[in-house]
Design a protein around this motif. Structure first.
Motif, PDB file in Angstrom:
ATOM      1  N   LEU B 286       1.030  -1.447  -0.346  1.00 28.38           N
ATOM      2  CA  LEU B 286       0.325   0.097  -0.128  1.00 28.38           C
ATOM      3  C   LEU B 286       1.266   1.010   0.340  1.00 28.38           C
ATOM      4  O   LEU B 286       0.264   1.893  -0.915  1.00 28.38           O
ATOM      5  CB  LEU B 286      -0.943  -0.023   1.237  1.00 28.38           C
ATOM      6  N   LEU B 287       1.884   1.257   0.551  1.00 28.07           N
ATOM      7  CA  LEU B 287       3.004   2.411   0.603  1.00 28.07           C
ATOM      8  C   LEU B 287       3.449   2.968  -0.687  1.00 28.07           C
ATOM      9  O   LEU B 287       3.418   3.668  -1.342  1.00 28.07           O
ATOM     10  CB  LEU B 287       4.266   2.074   1.902  1.00 28.07           C
ATOM     11  N   ALA B 288       3.891   1.904  -0.695  1.00 27.14           N
ATOM     12  CA  ALA B 288       4.778   1.537  -2.180  1.00 27.14           C
ATOM     13  C   ALA B 288       3.941   1.883  -3.322  1.00 27.14           C
ATOM     14  O   ALA B 288       3.890   2.985  -4.306  1.00 27.14           O
ATOM     15  CB  ALA B 288       5.564  -0.051  -2.344  1.00 27.14           C
ATOM     16  N   TRP B 289       2.503   2.077  -3.024  1.00 27.14           N
ATOM     17  CA  TRP B 289       1.824   2.141  -4.177  1.00 27.14           C
ATOM     18  C   TRP B 289       1.467   3.392  -3.989  1.00 27.14           C
ATOM     19  O   TRP B 289       1.619   4.644  -5.501  1.00 27.14           O
ATOM     20  CB  TRP B 289       0.050   1.251  -4.030  1.00 27.14           C
ATOM     21  N   GLY B 290       0.927   4.195  -2.309  1.00 26.18           N
ATOM     22  CA  GLY B 290       0.485   5.640  -2.253  1.00 26.18           C
ATOM     23  C   GLY B 290       1.658   6.222  -3.351  1.00 26.18           C
ATOM     24  O   GLY B 290       2.007   7.330  -3.784  1.00 26.18           O
ATOM     25  N   ALA B 306      -1.210  13.170  -1.962  1.00 31.57           N
ATOM     26  CA  ALA B 306      -0.393  11.296  -1.944  1.00 31.57           C
ATOM     27  C   ALA B 306       0.139  11.054  -0.795  1.00 31.57           C
ATOM     28  O   ALA B 306       0.168  10.210   0.185  1.00 31.57           O
ATOM     29  CB  ALA B 306      -0.596  11.103  -2.746  1.00 31.57           C
ATOM     30  N   MET B 307       1.406  11.748  -1.066  1.00 37.90           N
ATOM     31  CA  MET B 307       2.852  11.460  -0.096  1.00 37.90           C
ATOM     32  C   MET B 307       2.387  11.570   0.943  1.00 37.90           C
ATOM     33  O   MET B 307       2.694  10.438   1.879  1.00 37.90           O
ATOM     34  CB  MET B 307       4.304  12.338  -1.088  1.00 37.90           C
ATOM     35  N   GLY B 308       2.227  12.569   1.605  1.00 37.13           N
ATOM     36  CA  GLY B 308       1.462  13.194   2.529  1.00 37.13           C
ATOM     37  C   GLY B 308       0.831  12.570   3.106  1.00 37.13           C
ATOM     38  O   GLY B 308       1.008  12.169   4.898  1.00 37.13           O
ATOM     39  N   LEU B 309      -0.105  11.374   2.458  1.00 34.51           N
ATOM     40  CA  LEU B 309      -1.967  11.262   3.045  1.00 34.51           C
ATOM     41  C   LEU B 309      -0.296   9.864   4.135  1.00 34.51           C
ATOM     42  O   LEU B 309      -0.484   8.905   4.672  1.00 34.51           O
ATOM     43  CB  LEU B 309      -2.742  11.250   2.186  1.00 34.51           C
ATOM     44  N   THR B 310       0.015   9.098   2.742  1.00 42.68           N
ATOM     45  CA  THR B 310       0.866   7.962   2.475  1.00 42.68           C
ATOM     46  C   THR B 310       1.946   7.793   3.804  1.00 42.68           C
ATOM     47  O   THR B 310       2.061   7.184   4.548  1.00 42.68           O
ATOM     48  CB  THR B 310       1.912   7.828   0.988  1.00 42.68           C
ATOM     49  N   ALA B 311       2.114   9.162   3.305  1.00 43.95           N
ATOM     50  CA  ALA B 311       2.960   9.252   5.483  1.00 43.95           C
ATOM     51  C   ALA B 311       2.328   9.198   5.867  1.00 43.95           C
ATOM     52  O   ALA B 311       3.007   8.308   7.664  1.00 43.95           O
ATOM     53  CB  ALA B 311       4.600  10.916   5.236  1.00 43.95           C
ATOM     54  N   THR B 312       1.485   9.931   6.522  1.00 46.31           N
ATOM     55  CA  THR B 312       0.337   9.619   7.354  1.00 46.31           C
ATOM     56  C   THR B 312      -0.168   7.990   7.928  1.00 46.31           C
ATOM     57  O   THR B 312       0.237   7.342   9.385  1.00 46.31           O
ATOM     58  CB  THR B 312      -1.230  10.353   7.545  1.00 46.31           C
ATOM     59  N   LEU B 313      -0.140   7.251   6.929  1.00 46.16           N
ATOM     60  CA  LEU B 313      -0.646   5.813   7.064  1.00 46.16           C
ATOM     61  C   LEU B 313       0.342   5.385   7.231  1.00 46.16           C
ATOM     62  O   LEU B 313       0.499   4.553   8.640  1.00 46.16           O
ATOM     63  CB  LEU B 313      -0.886   5.108   5.813  1.00 46.16           C
ATOM     64  N   PHE B 314       1.703   5.188   6.979  1.00 49.23           N
ATOM     65  CA  PHE B 314       3.146   5.041   7.283  1.00 49.23           C
ATOM     66  C   PHE B 314       3.133   5.446   9.116  1.00 49.23           C
ATOM     67  O   PHE B 314       3.629   4.631   9.962  1.00 49.23           O
ATOM     68  CB  PHE B 314       4.210   5.992   7.353  1.00 49.23           C
ATOM     69  N   PHE B 315       2.919   6.232   9.660  1.00 53.06           N
ATOM     70  CA  PHE B 315       3.508   6.372  11.288  1.00 53.06           C
ATOM     71  C   PHE B 315       2.814   6.081  11.784  1.00 53.06           C
ATOM     72  O   PHE B 315       2.636   5.614  13.268  1.00 53.06           O
ATOM     73  CB  PHE B 315       2.361   8.461  10.919  1.00 53.06           C
ATOM     74  N   PHE B 316       0.916   5.531  10.950  1.00 54.09           N
ATOM     75  CA  PHE B 316      -0.296   4.949  12.558  1.00 54.09           C
ATOM     76  C   PHE B 316       0.927   3.331  12.454  1.00 54.09           C
ATOM     77  O   PHE B 316       0.244   2.963  13.118  1.00 54.09           O
ATOM     78  CB  PHE B 316      -1.577   4.834  11.635  1.00 54.09           C
ATOM     79  N   GLY B 353      -9.370   6.531  -0.344  1.00 50.55           N
ATOM     80  CA  GLY B 353     -10.252   6.497  -1.305  1.00 50.55           C
ATOM     81  C   GLY B 353      -9.818   7.944  -2.020  1.00 50.55           C
ATOM     82  O   GLY B 353      -9.355   8.465  -2.902  1.00 50.55           O
ATOM     83  N   LEU B 354      -8.655   9.157  -1.307  1.00 53.15           N
ATOM     84  CA  LEU B 354      -8.326  10.404  -1.906  1.00 53.15           C
ATOM     85  C   LEU B 354      -7.207   9.953  -2.383  1.00 53.15           C
ATOM     86  O   LEU B 354      -6.848  10.457  -3.298  1.00 53.15           O
ATOM     87  CB  LEU B 354      -7.267  11.101  -0.235  1.00 53.15           C
ATOM     88  N   ILE B 355      -6.417   9.388  -2.616  1.00 51.30           N
ATOM     89  CA  ILE B 355      -5.061   8.191  -3.250  1.00 51.30           C
ATOM     90  C   ILE B 355      -5.958   8.159  -4.503  1.00 51.30           C
ATOM     91  O   ILE B 355      -5.272   7.932  -5.463  1.00 51.30           O
ATOM     92  CB  ILE B 355      -3.983   7.591  -2.564  1.00 51.30           C
TER      93      ILE B 355
END
Lengths: 666, 367
Positions: B286-290, B306-316, B353-355
């Motif tokens: 998922l992260l790589a896709w983001g 896209a990248m900001g949201l990916t980073a947020t997901l990564f953080f969780f 969904g946003l990504i």
């Protein structure tokens, strides 16, 4: 557009950098996980098993103690309790409040629990309540089972059906001390409600009686709820301990003693079996096995009849005239013939000092045959002086005085058999002849415990080196064979005949000890041991009768006996502290105890008037105490100026030191 | 009907990624099923229904063009900020800490939405900042204020974990937008210097958690218990785990929060290293896709979003997994898609969904 391109470029650089960071964190996580599950996996598997599986101890049931015919002296009854383990409690107030909802807890209980929690190590259980009935216990199981630290426990409590009659002999049980746990490291010691022997046989034979704890392997949740049982290794209950004691005899002897401060020991002359070992007054071991109220403890400690002391083994008394058999046997061995005689005038002079015989006017001509029945002190002064202290001391030791025996008792006092070497060691002075005179009639330095006197009597009666025992050997073990004392039989016969005459002849000092049973004769020897010195002035004034003295100053009454006379089977020693006179007060008790062995019904008949008199006396005492309390109450209410109640000064007490030269001893 | 425009729209969705999401959520449900002792109640079924609805929401979000989001960025941010303020005020009035806003139908946790809103608004902000101006003071203070305000409000709740993830998302967008590296380094140094001060601002229980993280043995029965039991659960799973429904740490209640924050440990006990790697790889995809989407995106706004949201997901993900493995202190952050709970799932699915919307935009035929 150039702007936009460079922006995109920089974004890509930074996005990749960030992606790289994410990747490395991902690798770190994967690595950490592999480390935990592969390299440390075994350790954590063990930890998880330790979590899951709990070993629960099954405390062993304590072995019973039974008498020689198997009647129970100490047994167990189920007891439902609630216990609290301080280590698991975070909020004591909340826990106690929780308990209070189910069980009413008094202020005293609460104070006691708090005090225990404060004093004891945190891992040791504190008793919250005991002797719960089944409905209360069931309710607790439902309502407090998940309060951490509280544990409803189904345990067994020790019961002594005959209570205080056996208190000193059996002892009692109690919670182990923290020191005992540290020393033994046995986890069962901190099992809630587990008790170990604290005194007497319970303490001495604790290892045998305790048994081995079992264990139950259970799967438990984090909250301690058992999910299922995985396995069980059962407990091994303690062994049943069979004593040589005869329960009924012991009970009879205790009842016969009434409220005297006294000891009775009955031994089998052939086997050494101790059939009864009573020390009265005593305490109730059933109460001691739970918790002693401090008022009761204080009362017991302050009682001048020393209910906390096992007088049978720990009490030391001058044997008085009961020692005269020793002197007589020593004299015979030293070559004194039975026909040699002395003139008794009531006085025996040595240097400037005078020794008195208990008969003030003297016994006239006394030989070996009449010396024991008349208990003539002069004969013993004369021949004791002639043979010297060493021979007397040697005979005393051969007959069992001055030593401890291998018995499962909490303690024994060895007593003293004095001789020259002993005095050198003790006082750094040489022995003098005057002390030989005192010793030859069982006074002076010599002291013995009632058990030793019983052994002495058994040895005289049997002529063998009888050794007492309290634990009956397993069935099939041969009866013990004791070696001969090595004393010529004719000497023994002479002394035994003397003892027969003490009881049965017209001149004897213990005619009150005669057997009421046809065909069986008793033999014995009286003793009246002085506990204070009588000054010359007092002697001139006229010696007060014992009955007129305060209790503490009265003489000890002793009697040793054996029966039947033809083939001695039983030996008895009776000691009544401050009992005034051996012949008058101790001998009848020995008589009744011996009678019980042959004809229990006859002996029980003797009990009725004694117990009736005692009940009346107790009632009168209670009445007097109540009246006193009432008077005190009234005095308190009376205005101060009306009071004229300065209590009369107590009579001056001359406290007895070590017993010194005898007054009239019989 | 079967070749209408909506079908064309659907075909442009990244179905491979949707499959990964469904697989992860499905795995999560299996773990919840086991955690309940082999029962759909009380967790697995509810979680399944929730996922079904929220996955629908995700696909709906994916239909919205990024340009629309850009227009709505400020109103969304403002609205969520107001909601946060509302929660704070209600909490003050009602007494005690409050994180929820009860809207009658659903209970809304505004701080969860703020994790997305912060990225959205900063992406929009930087979209308009010309190249070279990012590090200028004039352009620097607005994003700092934009990040600071919600962080402060969430901190007051107090919810350290969420505040940190809002901060992280915001700062990541600033970093990606091109704010000078030196500034980040300088702030890093300043932050380290300010640590003692921050320490005093932490609540007692938060300080304690950090201390216990550093040395779990100081409190083996209290908070250190969580970390220790979690490590035991993961470690005792070994390579292939104890087997489905056979975890003892979880079933016998040794593991705290077994269905929420510590679900990774619950899973690892039964599925072992294999299960753990599967989850790590799944999220890695998922992260790589983001990251890929952000690199292919057409505008600065889309890239940053896209990248900001990916980073947020990564953080969780990272914080949760590090926590259960004993690499980070215990902060209440659930594992996205796997942990039981509606709010966190909604955040993650909206985020994805946003990504998806952005990748759809990139795939859109140029017209």
């Amino acid at each position: 557009m150039k702007n936009e391109a460079s922006r995109e470029q920089r974004f890509s650089r930074r996005a990749l950098l960030l992606g790289g960071g994410m990747g490395s964190v991902g690798l770190l996580l994967a690595g950490r996980m592999a480390y935990l599950s592969i390299f440390e996996g075994e350790r954590y598997q063990l930890a998880s098993e330790n979590n899951r599986i709990q070993q629960r101890l099954i405390p062993p049931r304590r072995g019973w103690i039974v008498d020689r015919s198997g009647k129970p002296l100490a047994l167990n009854k189920p007891d439902y309790r609630l216990e609290l383990i301080p280590a698991d409690v975070t909020d004591l107030d909340a826990v106690l409040a929780e308990v209070g909802k189910v069980l009413p807890l008094g202020i005293e209980d609460e104070l006691r629990i708090r005090a225990d929690v404060a004093i004891q190590p945190k891992y040791m259980a504190v008793e919250v309540a005991r002797n719960l009935d089944w409905p209360a216990f069931a309710a607790l199981n439902v309502q407090v089972a998940d309060v951490p630290g509280l544990q409803p426990v189904r345990a067994f409590s020790r019961v002594y059906p005959d209570g205080e009659q056996f208190a000193h002999l059996l002892g009692y049980v109690g919670l182990p001390t923290p020191e005992q746990y540290k020393e033994q490291k046995d986890p069962v010691l901190i099992y809630p409600g587990f008790r170990i022997g604290k005194d007497g046989i319970e303490r001495h034979e604790d290892k045998v009686l305790r048994g081995k704890a079992g264990a139950r392997r259970e799967e438990v949740t984090a909250r301690g709820k058992v999910v299922r049982e995985l396995g069980i290794s059962p407990d091994e209950p303690g062994e049943t301990l069979r004593l040589t004691i005869d329960r009924d005899l012991q009970n009879y002897a205790a009842r016969r003693l009434g409220d005297n401060s006294a000891s009775v020991i009955v031994m089998d002359c052939e086997t050494g079996d101790v059939l009864a070992m009573v020390s009265m007054p005593a305490y109730d071991p059933n109460i001691f096995s739970t918790r002693v109220p401090s008022t009761l403890w204080k009362q017991l400690q302050e009682d001048d009849h020393t209910p906390l002391l096992n007088k049978s083994a720990m009490g030391l008394y001058p044997p008085g005239s009961t020692f005269k058999m020793v002197t007589a046997l020593a004299a015979l061995e030293a070559g004194v013939t039975p026909d040699q005689s002395v003139q008794c005038s009531g006085r025996y002079k040595l240097g400037n000092n005078t020794w008195h015989c208990h008969a003030r006017r003297g016994h006239g001509t006394v030989d070996m045959h009449s010396a024991l029945p008349k208990s003539c002190d002069t004969w013993f002064y004369a021949y004791g002086r002639q043979i010297g202290i060493e021979r007397i001391a040697d005979m005393a030791r051969r007959l069992g005085l001055g030593q401890k025996y291998e018995l499962p008792l909490a303690g024994q006092a060895a007593g003293i058999v004095p001789d020259n070497a002993w005095k050198q060691k003790r006082f750094g002075k040489a022995w003098n002849v005057g002390e030989t005179l005192n010793s030859s009639i069982g006074q002076g330095y010599i002291i013995a415990n009632p058990l030793q006197l019983a052994v002495m009597t058994a040895r005289i009666a049997s002529g063998k080196q009888v050794v007492p025992r309290l634990i009956l050997p397993k069935a099939g073990d041969a009866a013990p064979q004791f070696a001969s004392l090595g004393i010529p039989d004719e000497h023994m016969q002479l002394v035994r005949q003397g003892m027969i005459d003490v009881v049965n002849s017209g001149i004897g000092t213990a005619r009150g000890g005669r057997s009421p049973i046809g065909g069986i004769q008793f033999a014995g020897k009286t003793g009246t041991a002085q506990v204070r010195r009588i000054s010359a002035a007092e002697r001139r004034r006229g010696v007060l009768r014992n009955e007129q003295l305060p209790w503490k100053q009265r003489d000890h009454a002793l009697f040793v006996a054996f029966a039947p006379t033809e083939a001695p089977r039983y030996a008895v020693s009776v000691i009544i502290e401050h009992g005034i006179a051996g012949g008058r007060y101790a001998a009848p008790i020995a008589r009744d105890v011996l009678t019980y062995l042959f004809e229990p019904a006859a002996a029980l008949r003797a009990l009725a008037p004694i117990e009736k008199a005692m009940a009346a006396k107790r009632a009168a005492e209670a009445e007097a105490r109540a009246a006193e309390a009432r008077a005190a109450e009234e005095a308190k209410l009376m205005p101060a100026w009306l009071r004229a109640d300065a209590p009369p000064p107590p009579p001056p007490l001359v406290t007895g030191e070590t017993p010194q030269p005898p007054r009239d001893v019989e | 009907m079967f070749n209408g425009p909506w079908l064309r729209e659907l075909s442009r969705l990244p179905w491979g990624i949707v499959l990964v999401i469904v697989a992860l959520a499905g795995f999560g449900m299996a773990v919840l099923y086991s955690a309940a002792g082999g029962a759909l109640q009380p967790w697995a079924l509810k979680q399944g229904i929730r996922f079904f609805i929220l996955a629908g929401l995700m696909l709906l979000v994916a239909q919205v063009r990024p340009a629309t989001w850009m227009k709505l960025a400020w109103p969304i941010y403002g609205g969520v900020l107001l909601a946060l303020l509302g929660v704070e005020i209600l909490g003050q009035v009602g007494g005690g800490s409050q994180r929820w806003l009860n809207l009658g139908v659903i209970q809304l946790q505004p701080s969860e939405l703020m994790k997305i809103a912060i990225v959205l608004v900063l992406a929009r902000y930087y979209h308009h900042v010309p190249r070279g101006y990012e590090t200028k003071l004039k352009a620097l203070w607005p994003p700092v204020a934009i990040i600071g305000a919600p962080m402060l409000l969430v901190m007051l709740q107090p919810d350290l974990g969420t505040a940190l993830s809002i901060g992280f998302g915001g700062v990541m967008v600033m970093f990606l937008a091109g704010v000078s590296m030196r500034l980040f380094m300088a702030s890093g140094v300043a932050l380290a210097a300010a640590m003692p001060l921050a320490w005093t601002l932490l609540h007692g229980y938060q300080q304690r958690r950090v201390m216990i993280f550093l040395d779990p043995s100081i409190d083996p029965r209290g908070a250190g218990y969580h970390i220790t039991q979690s490590k035991i659960a993961i470690g005792s799973g070994g390579f292939s785990g104890k087997g489905f429904l056979k975890g003892t740490q979880s079933h016998l209640d040794y593991l705290p929060e077994l269905h929420t924050d510590f679900i990774f440990a619950t899973m690892a006990e039964e599925w072992g290293l294999i299960g753990g790697l599967a989850i790590i790889i799944g999220f890695g995809v998922l992260l790589a896709w983001g990251i890929g989407v952000s690199l292919r995106a057409g505008t600065q706004f889309e890239r940053l979003l896209a990248m900001g949201l990916t980073a947020t997901l990564f953080f969780f993900l990272a914080v949760n997994m590090m926590m259960v493995m004993g690499l980070a202190p215990v902060v209440g952050i659930p594992l996205p898609l796997i942990s039981y709970g509606g709010s966190a799932m909604m955040t993650v699915l909206i985020l994805l969904g946003l990504i998806m919307g952005i990748t759809r935009e990139a795939n859109r035929p140029k017209d």
